[in-house]
Design an enzyme around this catalytic site. Structure first.
Site, short mmCIF file in Angstrom:
data_model
loop_
_atom_site.label_atom_id
_atom_site.label_comp_id
_atom_site.label_asym_id
_atom_site.label_seq_id
_atom_site.Cartn_x
_atom_site.Cartn_y
_atom_site.Cartn_z
N GLN A 12 -4.03 29.35 28.99
CA GLN A 12 -3.34 29.12 27.72
C GLN A 12 -4.35 29.16 26.59
O GLN A 12 -5.38 28.50 26.64
CB GLN A 12 -2.63 27.76 27.74
CG GLN A 12 -1.99 27.37 26.42
CD GLN A 12 -2.89 26.56 25.52
OE1 GLN A 12 -3.72 25.79 26.02
NE2 GLN A 12 -2.78 26.73 24.22
N THR A 26 -0.04 30.01 22.81
CA THR A 26 0.77 28.93 22.23
C THR A 26 0.87 29.12 20.73
O THR A 26 -0.16 29.18 20.04
CB THR A 26 0.16 27.55 22.57
OG1 THR A 26 0.15 27.42 24.00
CG2 THR A 26 0.97 26.42 21.97
N SER A 58 -5.64 24.90 30.12
CA SER A 58 -5.55 24.82 28.66
C SER A 58 -6.90 25.13 28.01
O SER A 58 -7.95 24.77 28.55
CB SER A 58 -5.10 23.41 28.28
OG SER A 58 -5.42 23.12 26.94
N ARG A 117 6.25 17.20 20.80
CA ARG A 117 5.01 16.71 20.19
C ARG A 117 4.68 17.40 18.88
O ARG A 117 3.69 17.08 18.24
CB ARG A 117 3.84 16.89 21.18
CG ARG A 117 3.97 16.02 22.39
CD ARG A 117 3.11 16.49 23.54
NE ARG A 117 1.70 16.15 23.45
CZ ARG A 117 1.18 14.97 23.80
NH1 ARG A 117 1.97 14.02 24.24
NH2 ARG A 117 -0.11 14.73 23.70
C1 LIG Z 1 -0.97 15.25 27.02
C2 LIG Z 1 -0.46 16.62 26.70
C3 LIG Z 1 -1.35 17.62 26.35
C4 LIG Z 1 -0.87 18.91 26.07
N1 LIG Z 1 -1.77 19.90 25.77
C5 LIG Z 1 -1.32 21.17 25.57
C6 LIG Z 1 -2.23 22.24 25.38
O1 LIG Z 1 -3.44 22.05 25.41
N2 LIG Z 1 -1.70 23.48 25.18
C7 LIG Z 1 -0.35 23.72 25.17
O2 LIG Z 1 0.07 24.86 24.97
N3 LIG Z 1 0.53 22.72 25.35
C8 LIG Z 1 0.08 21.46 25.57
N4 LIG Z 1 0.97 20.46 25.82
C9 LIG Z 1 2.41 20.78 25.92
C10 LIG Z 1 2.76 21.16 27.36
O3 LIG Z 1 2.20 22.40 27.70
C11 LIG Z 1 4.28 21.28 27.54
O4 LIG Z 1 4.78 22.14 26.55
C12 LIG Z 1 5.01 19.95 27.46
O5 LIG Z 1 4.28 18.94 28.11
C13 LIG Z 1 6.38 20.12 28.11
O6 LIG Z 1 7.13 18.95 28.04
P1 LIG Z 1 7.22 17.88 29.23
O7 LIG Z 1 5.96 17.07 29.14
O8 LIG Z 1 8.44 17.10 28.90
O9 LIG Z 1 7.31 18.64 30.54
C14 LIG Z 1 0.53 19.17 26.11
C15 LIG Z 1 1.41 18.15 26.47
C16 LIG Z 1 0.94 16.89 26.77
C17 LIG Z 1 1.92 15.82 27.18
#
Ligand SMILES: Cc1cc2nc3c(=O)[nH]c(=O)nc-3n(C[C@H](O)[C@H](O)[C@H](O)COP(=O)(O)O)c2cc1C
Length: 379
Positions: free
Chosen positions: A128, A156, A107, A279
């Site tokens: 990413q 993203t 990330s 989120r």
């Molecule tokens: C703690 C956390 C940090 C995340 N940080 C990023 C990020 O930096 N960039 C991004 O594209 N998605 C980020 N995401 C989203 C994840 O890439 C992913 O889309 C998501 O966790 C998928 O859902 P799941 O946790 O149910 O597998 C983050 C998710 C979490 C839980």
């Protein structure tokens, strides 16, 4: 040895190990967490139809995603701030991914640099990108990712502003974490975490070191995003990313078939069907429910990856049956990392791999291409 039987066991262990502020940062979603729950619940709408009396002695779970080989159809999703769970969490995670033979997507918001992750393990890496208002810094990051051997760029596109994570607001979550009276009591009760992370080197967005972006002073993620991310980016910019990157580009955060079609028309090589793990926009459609519409719209012109809510091998199998090439997993590996570092991530990958394998055998299927719509009953 980690005795967790499933990803939920790892989640409970992570909850015990982490201060509440940190656990809720990974576990939580936006506002009322409707989309977070839907991401899980909508997998249950699909039932399997088994076939019996087929020879399932030998099973092959391997495939490729965007040209990257993977031991089973899973890619580790990009998650910022893994170093808040374990010191240098991203390095541990990338080592576990390398051993399991699955790609690891790092990330923009990691707590280790692109170069440190490249040095830590020979894992197949993707990068990413969050698009910053400063195109110079954005371009430099793309070039660093390419120089360090990343194989695909993941753009993203669902985070122009941060979704309202009310748990984080209530907990006063900042990066680096602030020591207040409330958090100090919480941190002290989790002394193993405190020794490893709380009292360790300052946790910051290391990829911004040496740039004009201030990554030293405690900020909320909402403030960071509002200060840095580009609100104006649109489809016409995709060509610029493609040309600067010069390799496969996946667009992450698409739910609508129409957006998927436009993305492919503008050169996207893969669509990652995602609501950011519930989120961002609360109330948005679940990833698994959005998947068939995207697959139909793309018509095989790009690979489609399902991202969100995957906690069981059966979830991966259902997504593949609906047309996904692979699934990304986020929290599933973060829970493992939190409770047991590299071994915990390895355990989460082992659990999912074994579950995919067993699910295929019980369905009477032995290879990934056999996971088509015939294994599901229409909801
Ligand atoms: C703690 C956390 C940090 C995340 N940080 C990023 C990020 O930096 N960039 C991004 O594209 N998605 C980020 N995401 C989203 C994840 O890439 C992913 O889309 C998501 O966790 C998928 O859902 P799941 O946790 O149910 O597998 C983050 C998710 C979490 C839980």
């Amino acid at each position: 040895m980690n005795t967790a039987l499933n990803i939920d066991d790892l989640r409970l262990a992570a909850r015990r190990h982490l201060p509440k502020t940190i656990f809720e940062f990974i576990d939580g979603g936006a506002q009322d967490e409707i989309t977070l729950r839907r991401n899980r619940a909508d997998f249950e709408r699909h039932a399997f139809m088994t076939r019996v009396m087929t020879d399932v002695t030998t099973r092959d779970l391997s495939t490729t995603v965007l040209g990257t080989p993977t031991a089973f159809p899973v890619v580790m999703a990009p998650t910022g701030l893994a170093g808040l769970l374990r010191r240098r969490g991203e390095l541990a995670a990338s080592r576990a991914a390398a051993k399991a033979g699955v790609p690891y997507c790092l990330s923009t918001m990691a707590t280790c640099t692109i170069e440190q992750i490249a040095e830590a393990s020979p894992v197949d890496r993707w990068f990413q990108l969050y698009v910053l208002r400063d195109r110079g810094i954005t371009k430099a990051m793309i070039e660093r990712a390419r120089a360090s051997g990343c194989k695909a760029l993941v753009l993203t596109v669902d985070t122009k502003l941060q979704g309202p994570r009310e748990r984080d607001m209530r907990n006063g979550f900042t990066v680096p974490p602030k020591f207040t009276l409330g958090t100090m009591i919480d941190f002290a009760r989790h002394w193993q975490w405190l020794l490893d992370v709380g009292l360790g080197p300052k946790v910051t967005f290391r990829n911004f070191e040496g740039t004009a972006v201030d990554n030293r002073n405690a900020v909320t993620i909402t403030q960071f995003i509002a200060g840095q991310y580009d609100l104006a980016i649109s489809w016409k910019d995709l060509a610029w990313f493609k040309s600067v990157w010069g390799g496969p580009v996946a667009v992450k955060g698409i739910l609508s078939g129409e957006d998927a079609r436009i993305a492919v028309d503008h050169g996207a090589d893969a669509i990652i069907v995602s609501n950011h793990g519930g989120r961002q926009l609360d109330g948005a459609i679940s990833a698994i429910r959005a998947l068939p519409g995207v697959v139909d719209a793309v018509q095989g012109r790009a690979e489609v990856i399902l991202d969100g809510g995957v906690r069981r091998g059966a979830d991966v199998v259902k997504a593949l049956a609906l047309g996904a090439r692979a699934c990304m997993i986020g929290r599933a590996w973060l829970y493992g990392l939190a409770c047991d570092g590299e071994d915990g991530v390895a355990r989460s990958l082992e659990i999912l791999r074994n579950e995919v394998d067993l699910c295929m055998a019980l369905l009477g299927r032995t290879t990934i291409p056999e996971l088509d719509r015939s294994i599901l009953v229409e909801p």
